[in-house]
Motif scaffolding. Structure first.
Motif, PDB file in Angstrom:
ATOM      1  N   ARG A   1       8.540  26.430  21.590  1.00 35.95           N
ATOM      2  CA  ARG A   1       7.145  27.104  20.967  1.00 35.95           C
ATOM      3  C   ARG A   1       7.039  26.875  19.625  1.00 35.95           C
ATOM      4  O   ARG A   1       5.951  26.559  19.261  1.00 35.95           O
ATOM      5  CB  ARG A   1       7.233  28.466  21.647  1.00 35.95           C
ATOM      6  CG  ARG A   1       6.224  29.407  20.958  1.00 35.95           C
ATOM      7  CD  ARG A   1       4.733  28.902  21.244  1.00 35.95           C
ATOM      8  NE  ARG A   1       4.570  29.234  22.756  1.00 35.95           N
ATOM      9  CZ  ARG A   1       3.435  29.113  23.355  1.00 35.95           C
ATOM     10  NH1 ARG A   1       2.384  28.700  22.885  1.00 35.95           N
ATOM     11  NH2 ARG A   1       3.050  29.361  24.589  1.00 35.95           N
TER      12      ARG A   1
ATOM     13  N   GLU B   1       3.936  24.925  18.043  1.00 32.40           N
ATOM     14  CA  GLU B   1       3.146  25.675  17.147  1.00 32.40           C
ATOM     15  C   GLU B   1       2.953  25.289  15.633  1.00 32.40           C
ATOM     16  O   GLU B   1       1.982  25.553  14.925  1.00 32.40           O
ATOM     17  CB  GLU B   1       3.506  27.176  16.910  1.00 32.40           C
ATOM     18  CG  GLU B   1       3.287  27.948  18.330  1.00 32.40           C
ATOM     19  CD  GLU B   1       1.935  28.100  18.879  1.00 32.40           C
ATOM     20  OE1 GLU B   1       0.758  27.896  17.976  1.00 32.40           O
ATOM     21  OE2 GLU B   1       1.510  28.789  19.998  1.00 32.40           O
TER      22      GLU B   1
ATOM     23  N   GLY C   1       3.552  32.884  24.085  1.00 29.87           N
ATOM     24  CA  GLY C   1       3.481  33.026  22.685  1.00 29.87           C
ATOM     25  C   GLY C   1       3.065  34.292  22.152  1.00 29.87           C
ATOM     26  O   GLY C   1       2.674  34.193  20.965  1.00 29.87           O
TER      27      GLY C   1
END
Length: 634
Positions: free
Chosen positions: A43, A47, A206
């Motif tokens: 993640r 990101e 998230g």
């Protein structure tokens, strides 16, 4: 076109320069299996916009093939690169990844969750500034959570983020979050972990990773990325600590330049500063700080530099340069915390090489004070450390070294143990403190030494080390050799395995650990007898090469003569003069060499006797002949 190319080149140069000025944070992720460590790192990579289109396409395809997220992109596949990991859905190796944001660069180590990969977790944590401890909100604090917390405490981890993950699977419950926080705080008090930040999150969705989650309005703390971008890194803290630099290389390109090169592990240094060299204690002042790009007016922790001194003092590789007012300590005996990382167990008394910073010395674990059950924190008695075990041990070195306790400086207090035969790293440890007796015990000078004693006896002292299986004929041949030496007027002493166990070693059994200690004691006695000018004969099975190597290393060059009494197992078993093989075959005698305990034959013995093909008298004559050829006797 040229103008466009120049603009692109300028943009690239500007981008690289912006990265050069950013600070670097090293952190690890740890926790129990399937708590979401790899998903979180995936993640973060996603990101931070560091993935190329082909990588995203590959992950989308792999998510359909290997993924476990019900159609969602499986970010863990960005990290779990090994086929075995993907098939099992777990992390085995330590996976390192780099990413950056506008504020900071990051190196993250994804460490395995399984107990059998504890050594991998230690490897990942060894250079980390912070740790993210993942906790599955459904399961709470697990055994491996406690295990990794203990390891973080042991390794002096100063900043811990407890990421309570998978909050989406408990309906983002504040009550569940508070329950886990309270339970972990109680456990952390026992370990002395204080700087802890708790973050409720969902790595998959998230939530609270980059931005605050609208689904947890009750949480008002930092996001994970907000914490990582602002937390102080160790390099900043280390600049406030006393100055330390381990010398890696003495730089002497010509007679007009003599510098000492290394990386500054803590503190700040400027020209004119007074320094002290450890362990010698010599002092001087820094005259220049030299680098490839020119001299510096100041150097700080993390920089690699060459220091030039005002005085011609003796400084060698492995020495530590300290500030004169707060020098490193010196000692040769320590209490240590040790993580064992090898399939073969640690046995007290066995010699290893110890690498501490840039210095390498001989080291022996003389005692295991206790082993730590990292699941319960219980201290248990132990005679050996097996793979992944953690123990508090006493470590003895062959010479004094400069150091700091690990909790004060990891670079000057952390070490590894290396197997002398294979050169494999077998253990990682932390120096807790020097034993007081190491400061109070010194070698006493004597005026009459080995040369004078040997001259009085008109002989060259040596150890004739007979090794071989039980029943090979070691004691018989050694006894005959001593008779022949005595007849020639030589001064000798025979140390026989059975005889020594009636006195000096009567407290030892026949486990591997006891066999190591048996040979260690005999080696020290033999060394003293050689110092007395004697020719010492030893008749011991001495099954392990490492202990025979230890005995050899105690003596000067040419004083250790290894004599391999080589008899095949079936021949030795047929002789069986003491009936020991029969007892071992019936299961009445445990740890018997050749049956249920290994014998490591010498690889390059000075004298090799094939006793299945020769009589003891002939073997003794062969030894005497070989000693004459070597100039040990006339």
């Amino acid at each position: 076109m040229a103008h466009s190319s120049d603009m692109i080149a300028a943009d690239i140069e500007g981008y690289l320069k912006s990265h050069e000025s950013k600070g670097l944070l090293r952190f690890i992720t740890c926790g129990s299996v399937d708590d979401g460590k790899s998903t979180l790192i995936g993640r973060l990579l996603f990101e931070s916009k560091l993935l190329f289109e082909d990588q995203l396409a590959s992950i989308e395809a792999d998510s359909k093939k290997y993924g476990t997220q019900g159609g969602d992109m499986d970010f863990a596949l960005l990290v779990d690169g090994l086929a075995a990991e993907r098939e099992q859905g777990i992390t085995i190796d330590v996976a390192y990844r780099f990413f950056s944001t506008d504020k900071r660069k990051f190196i993250v180590a994804d460490t395995p969750g399984h107990e059998q990969y504890t050594r991998n977790m230690v490897t990942g944590a060894s250079n980390a500034d912070a740790a993210i401890l993942m906790v599955d909100a459904r399961h709470g604090i697990m055994t491996q959570t406690r295990r990794h917390s203990f390891l973080m405490s042991l390794m002096g981890m100063r900043r811990v983020i407890v990421a309570i993950n998978k909050m989406d699977l408990v309906d983002y419950s504040k009550a569940r979050f508070d329950e886990i926080v309270e339970e972990y705080r109680e456990f952390a008090k026992q370990l002395g972990l204080e700087n802890i930040t708790f973050i409720p999150m969902s790595a998959l969705k998230g939530d609270n990773v980059i931005e605050h989650s609208a689904k947890m309005p009750w949480y008002h703390g930092t996001t994970l990325m907000g914490y990582l971008e602002t937390v102080e890194v160790d390099d900043e803290r280390l600049q406030r600590n006393p100055f330390r630099m381990a010398v890696q290389w003495v730089n002497r390109p010509n007679l007009d330049f003599r510098g000492f090169t290394g990386m500054i592990s803590s503190g700040v240094i400027t020209p004119g500063d007074e320094i002290r060299v450890q362990p010698s204690g010599s002092t001087s002042k820094v005259s220049r700080i030299y680098t490839y790009d020119g001299d510096l007016e100041q150097a700080v922790a993390g920089q690699s530099v060459t220091l030039l001194m005002e005085d011609e003092i003796d400084i060698s590789r492995g020495d530590i340069i300290s500030g004169v007012d707060s020098p490193a300590q010196t000692a040769d005996q320590f209490e240590t915390s040790l993580v064992w990382m090898h399939d073969e167990p640690l046995l007290p008394g066995r010699p290893y090489l110890m690498k501490l910073g840039t210095q390498t010395v001989s080291a022996t674990v003389t005692d295991i004070k206790y082993q730590v059950n990292v699941n319960t924190l219980e201290h248990t008695a132990s005679k050996q450390l097996d793979l992944n075990a953690i123990g508090v041990c006493t470590l003895s070195l062959n010479k004094a070294v400069a150091f700091d306790p690990y909790k004060e400086n990891q670079d000057t207090g952390g070490f590894i143990l290396i197997d002398r035969m294979t050169n494999n790293t077998v253990g990682a440890g932390m120096l807790n403190f020097a034993l007081r007796r190491s400061q109070n015990i010194h070698m006493q000078h004597v005026d009459i030494g080995k040369p004078q004693r040997a001259e009085a006896k008109v002989q060259k002292p040596a150890v004739l080390w007979f090794t071989g299986l039980s029943g090979a004929g070691k004691s018989t041949i050694a006894n005959l050799v001593e008779q022949k030496l005595y007849a020639q007027g030589q001064h000798t002493y025979l140390l026989d395995g059975d005889n020594v166990r009636h006195g000096l070693n009567r407290d030892l059994g026949f486990t591997d650990a006891d066999r190591v200690e048996n040979i260690r004691r005999v080696s020290e006695v033999a060394k003293l007898m050689v110092d007395a000018g004697l020719i010492v004969l030893t008749a011991f099975i001495s099954p392990f090469r490492s202990e025979r190597r230890m005995a050899r290393d105690l003596l000067d060059e040419g004083e250790f003569i290894e004599i391999f009494v080589d008899t095949p197992l079936d021949v030795a078993e047929e002789r069986d003069p003491k009936g020991l093989y029969k007892k071992a075959r019936r299961g009445e005698l445990q740890n018997f060499t050749g049956i249920d305990s290994a014998y490591e034959a010498p690889e390059s013995a000075e004298i090799h006797l094939h006793t299945a093909k020769m009589q003891p008298e002939d073997a003794a004559d062969a030894v005497i002949k070989a000693l004459r050829e070597r100039g040990l006797i006339n």
